[in-house]
Design a protein around this motif. Structure first.
Motif, PDB file in Angstrom:
ATOM      1  N   LEU A 141      -9.866  -1.698  -6.483  1.00 35.21           N
ATOM      2  CA  LEU A 141      -9.675  -2.977  -5.797  1.00 35.21           C
ATOM      3  C   LEU A 141     -10.857  -3.300  -4.891  1.00 35.21           C
ATOM      4  O   LEU A 141     -11.248  -4.460  -4.763  1.00 35.21           O
ATOM      5  CB  LEU A 141      -8.374  -2.959  -4.992  1.00 35.21           C
ATOM      6  N   ALA A 199      -0.291  -1.368  -8.451  1.00 34.01           N
ATOM      7  CA  ALA A 199      -1.747  -1.495  -8.458  1.00 34.01           C
ATOM      8  C   ALA A 199      -2.194  -2.366  -9.624  1.00 34.01           C
ATOM      9  O   ALA A 199      -3.077  -3.211  -9.480  1.00 34.01           O
ATOM     10  CB  ALA A 199      -2.400  -0.119  -8.547  1.00 34.01           C
ATOM     11  N   LYS A 200      -1.571  -2.182 -10.763  1.00 32.75           N
ATOM     12  CA  LYS A 200      -1.990  -2.966 -11.924  1.00 32.75           C
ATOM     13  C   LYS A 200      -1.640  -4.436 -11.759  1.00 32.75           C
ATOM     14  O   LYS A 200      -2.400  -5.308 -12.191  1.00 32.75           O
ATOM     15  CB  LYS A 200      -1.381  -2.394 -13.197  1.00 32.75           C
ATOM     16  N   MET A 256       2.702   1.757  -3.266  1.00 29.92           N
ATOM     17  CA  MET A 256       1.832   2.004  -4.402  1.00 29.92           C
ATOM     18  C   MET A 256       1.788   3.476  -4.781  1.00 29.92           C
ATOM     19  O   MET A 256       1.614   3.820  -5.964  1.00 29.92           O
ATOM     20  CB  MET A 256       0.425   1.516  -4.083  1.00 29.92           C
ATOM     21  N   SER A 257       1.944   4.337  -3.811  1.00 29.31           N
ATOM     22  CA  SER A 257       1.876   5.770  -4.107  1.00 29.31           C
ATOM     23  C   SER A 257       2.972   6.178  -5.084  1.00 29.31           C
ATOM     24  O   SER A 257       2.745   6.976  -5.991  1.00 29.31           O
ATOM     25  CB  SER A 257       2.030   6.576  -2.815  1.00 29.31           C
ATOM     26  N   ALA A 302      -6.454  -5.353 -16.323  1.00 30.67           N
ATOM     27  CA  ALA A 302      -5.588  -6.477 -16.637  1.00 30.67           C
ATOM     28  C   ALA A 302      -5.302  -6.459 -18.141  1.00 30.67           C
ATOM     29  O   ALA A 302      -4.441  -7.194 -18.619  1.00 30.67           O
ATOM     30  CB  ALA A 302      -6.251  -7.788 -16.211  1.00 30.67           C
ATOM     31  N   ILE A 350      -1.576  -6.024  -8.988  1.00 32.90           N
ATOM     32  CA  ILE A 350      -2.554  -6.602  -8.066  1.00 32.90           C
ATOM     33  C   ILE A 350      -3.891  -6.795  -8.761  1.00 32.90           C
ATOM     34  O   ILE A 350      -4.551  -7.818  -8.602  1.00 32.90           O
ATOM     35  CB  ILE A 350      -2.720  -5.697  -6.828  1.00 32.90           C
ATOM     36  N   LEU A 351      -4.257  -5.812  -9.571  1.00 32.96           N
ATOM     37  CA  LEU A 351      -5.518  -5.958 -10.299  1.00 32.96           C
ATOM     38  C   LEU A 351      -5.467  -7.137 -11.263  1.00 32.96           C
ATOM     39  O   LEU A 351      -6.466  -7.832 -11.454  1.00 32.96           O
ATOM     40  CB  LEU A 351      -5.846  -4.663 -11.048  1.00 32.96           C
ATOM     41  N   SER A 352      -4.325  -7.373 -11.853  1.00 29.29           N
ATOM     42  CA  SER A 352      -4.215  -8.530 -12.738  1.00 29.29           C
ATOM     43  C   SER A 352      -4.446  -9.819 -11.974  1.00 29.29           C
ATOM     44  O   SER A 352      -5.144 -10.724 -12.441  1.00 29.29           O
ATOM     45  CB  SER A 352      -2.840  -8.585 -13.401  1.00 29.29           C
ATOM     46  N   PRO A 364       2.776   3.176  -9.289  1.00 32.35           N
ATOM     47  CA  PRO A 364       1.428   2.706  -9.594  1.00 32.35           C
ATOM     48  C   PRO A 364       1.375   1.381 -10.358  1.00 32.35           C
ATOM     49  O   PRO A 364       0.317   0.753 -10.433  1.00 32.35           O
ATOM     50  CB  PRO A 364       0.834   3.839 -10.433  1.00 32.35           C
ATOM     51  N   PRO A 381      -3.201   7.563  -6.138  1.00 33.45           N
ATOM     52  CA  PRO A 381      -3.282   6.120  -5.878  1.00 33.45           C
ATOM     53  C   PRO A 381      -4.570   5.682  -5.189  1.00 33.45           C
ATOM     54  O   PRO A 381      -4.879   4.492  -5.181  1.00 33.45           O
ATOM     55  CB  PRO A 381      -2.049   5.849  -5.012  1.00 33.45           C
ATOM     56  N   SER A 434       0.826  -1.194   0.000  1.00 36.21           N
ATOM     57  CA  SER A 434       0.000   0.000   0.000  1.00 36.21           C
ATOM     58  C   SER A 434       0.872   1.260   0.000  1.00 36.21           C
ATOM     59  O   SER A 434       0.628   2.204  -0.759  1.00 36.21           O
ATOM     60  CB  SER A 434      -0.887  -0.034   1.231  1.00 36.21           C
ATOM     61  N   ALA A 445      -6.685   3.392  -7.276  1.00 37.74           N
ATOM     62  CA  ALA A 445      -6.388   1.963  -7.316  1.00 37.74           C
ATOM     63  C   ALA A 445      -7.138   1.239  -6.209  1.00 37.74           C
ATOM     64  O   ALA A 445      -7.697   0.153  -6.411  1.00 37.74           O
ATOM     65  CB  ALA A 445      -4.890   1.733  -7.190  1.00 37.74           C
ATOM     66  N   LYS A 446      -7.173   1.849  -5.039  1.00 36.84           N
ATOM     67  CA  LYS A 446      -7.845   1.176  -3.930  1.00 36.84           C
ATOM     68  C   LYS A 446      -9.344   1.104  -4.140  1.00 36.84           C
ATOM     69  O   LYS A 446      -9.989   0.110  -3.783  1.00 36.84           O
ATOM     70  CB  LYS A 446      -7.503   1.867  -2.617  1.00 36.84           C
ATOM     71  N   MET A 498      -4.359   7.338 -12.228  1.00 34.61           N
ATOM     72  CA  MET A 498      -3.921   6.522 -11.105  1.00 34.61           C
ATOM     73  C   MET A 498      -2.514   6.884 -10.640  1.00 34.61           C
ATOM     74  O   MET A 498      -2.197   6.772  -9.460  1.00 34.61           O
ATOM     75  CB  MET A 498      -3.971   5.044 -11.487  1.00 34.61           C
TER      76      MET A 498
END
Lengths: 235, 235
Positions: free
Chosen positions: B129, A125-126, A118-119, B90, A128-130, A122, B122, A115, B125-126, B118
């Motif tokens: 998610l 974040a992608k 991530m700032s 993704a 994790i989204l994947s 970025p 950030p 977290s 992103a959260k 993003m």
DNA sequence: GTTTCCGCTTCACCAAAGTCAAGAAATCGG
DNA sequence: CCGATTTCTTGACTTTGGTGAAGCGGAAAC
């Protein structure tokens, strides 16, 4: 802290594969590992979600306990697969429980670390989204399986996923015990036995924990059949 | 561009609710809306995923078409619910198809816009998610339902979700047609009919598209019963 | 108004799979 | 190596739910 082989596995995981090497390593440097015995609980549904996990070896099952104690298996993961990504960021509680079904080693990544990073980066974040998308996709596939396929067809699909080759014949080792396979496929162990018997007609032989498939194409065709297709009778 | 009422709905969506107002608005300013007729396709499984959608009104179903043409409903969404978040990032293709089941209006947010923002913010992103997690949770709940509950129990659960109150009696309007309810619950329309009949014994009456529940507690108990609990015979 | 169509329900039938129970096979501990 | 536990398989029975066909009723079309 992490062994060389652990690093290699983790870097392959969807979660890290898309990240630049330096970034992946700086995350992995802050991660820890832990070993679990067969049957040991990793977390329980309802626990506050603080970590993301990556399986380094062994098998872990994710499952949901219903109010009456029945369990519904939602996923079974091995080397290189991660879980808990989305929930750890949504800041909630795990909606499922996790248990090692063989002796296993897991990588723990604290969500707070990611977290913070991530700032600045970025890309994290992608990544994790994947991973989250992959889970979504897996769950959707399971739903489709359950709603549209018979037990025997689900078993066929399960076996085909374990095949490397795309055609011809192949022999595979069942990765975990049949009780768990049954759970993963949404059936009783008895029904799994019967499904195996039924697949003999499609050229599948099970002995011990080995499955021999005589003709992959044939089995794939069986799996894809419409549910209401007993025109060509159970041969 | 967006009407005032649309804005209000979108801001309530999980996707935007956690964002600071200025950020939400600047995203919403760059979004578009579109109306769909009942039965119209929003996207097809396999289409490249470029947008995230938020339902402004009406109902949209997400479903998967199997190779044989059977469809498995994976979700049915209304006002304030979003879909497509994870996949749009993704960078893949939609794993499901989406179709308006009533006349509907949807908000489209291009993933590339969010993607660009993003880097600076950030929090986005959260928020994404969180939405993705919500979907995961929903799918897990569906899997549990399918694996652990009978048809009638799933119907009971469906009705209870529509009840505002937690006890006593209540009357609800079925939100969409019974064919779709059946699909959402993984059964045939005929089986849904039978399930409704069975629920009469639990104090549920269906007429047209109204459902009257005499005793919410009683129905909830029925739904929670272990599958293997016909000790107390089907009353 | 009548016809047509569609959504829904009902029926009879059957296949799939859960349940209960018993037995075989494999595994583990001594 | 033997007994005990666990895992798997089989069998008989029951329930659930899918299938196909028929019928009902309401809504829109003619």
């Amino acid at each position: 802290m992490l062994e060389r082989s652990d690093l290699a596995i983790a870097r392959e995981a969807v979660l890290f594969a898309s990240l630049p090497e330096d970034l992946a390593d700086s995350i992995l440097n802050r991660a820890t590992t832990r070993s679990y015995r067969r049957g040991e609980t990793v977390f329980l549904q309802g626990d506050p979600a603080e970590s993301i996990f990556v399986v380094l070896n062994g098998w872990v099952k994710l499952f949901r306990l219903t109010s009456t104690g029945a369990e519904a298996v939602v996923g079974v993961f091995t080397k290189g697969r991660s879980f808990g990504e989305a929930v750890a960021f949504a800041g909630g509680a795990y909606p499922v429980s996790a248990e090692a079904v063989t002796d296993a080693r897991l990588l723990h990544v604290r969500a707070s670390i990611l977290s913070n990073m991530m700032s600045d980066r970025p890309e994290i974040a992608k990544a994790i989204l994947s991973s989250a998308f992959r889970h979504l996709h897996g769950l959707v596939a399971q739903l489709e399986q359950l709603k549209a396929h018979t037990g025997a067809q689900r078993v066929a699909e399960f076996l085909l996923e374990l095949c490397e080759r795309g055609s011809g014949s192949c022999t595979i080792t069942l990765p975990y015990d049949k009780t768990l396979i049954a759970g993963r496929l949404g059936m009783q162990p008895q029904s799994l036995s019967r499904a195996f018997n039924r697949l003999e007609a499609q050229g599948v032989k099970i002995s011990h924990n080995q499955a021999m498939i005589a003709d992959i194409e044939r089995l794939r065709e069986y799996m894809l059949q419409d549910r209401s297709a007993p025109w060509r009778k159970a041969e």
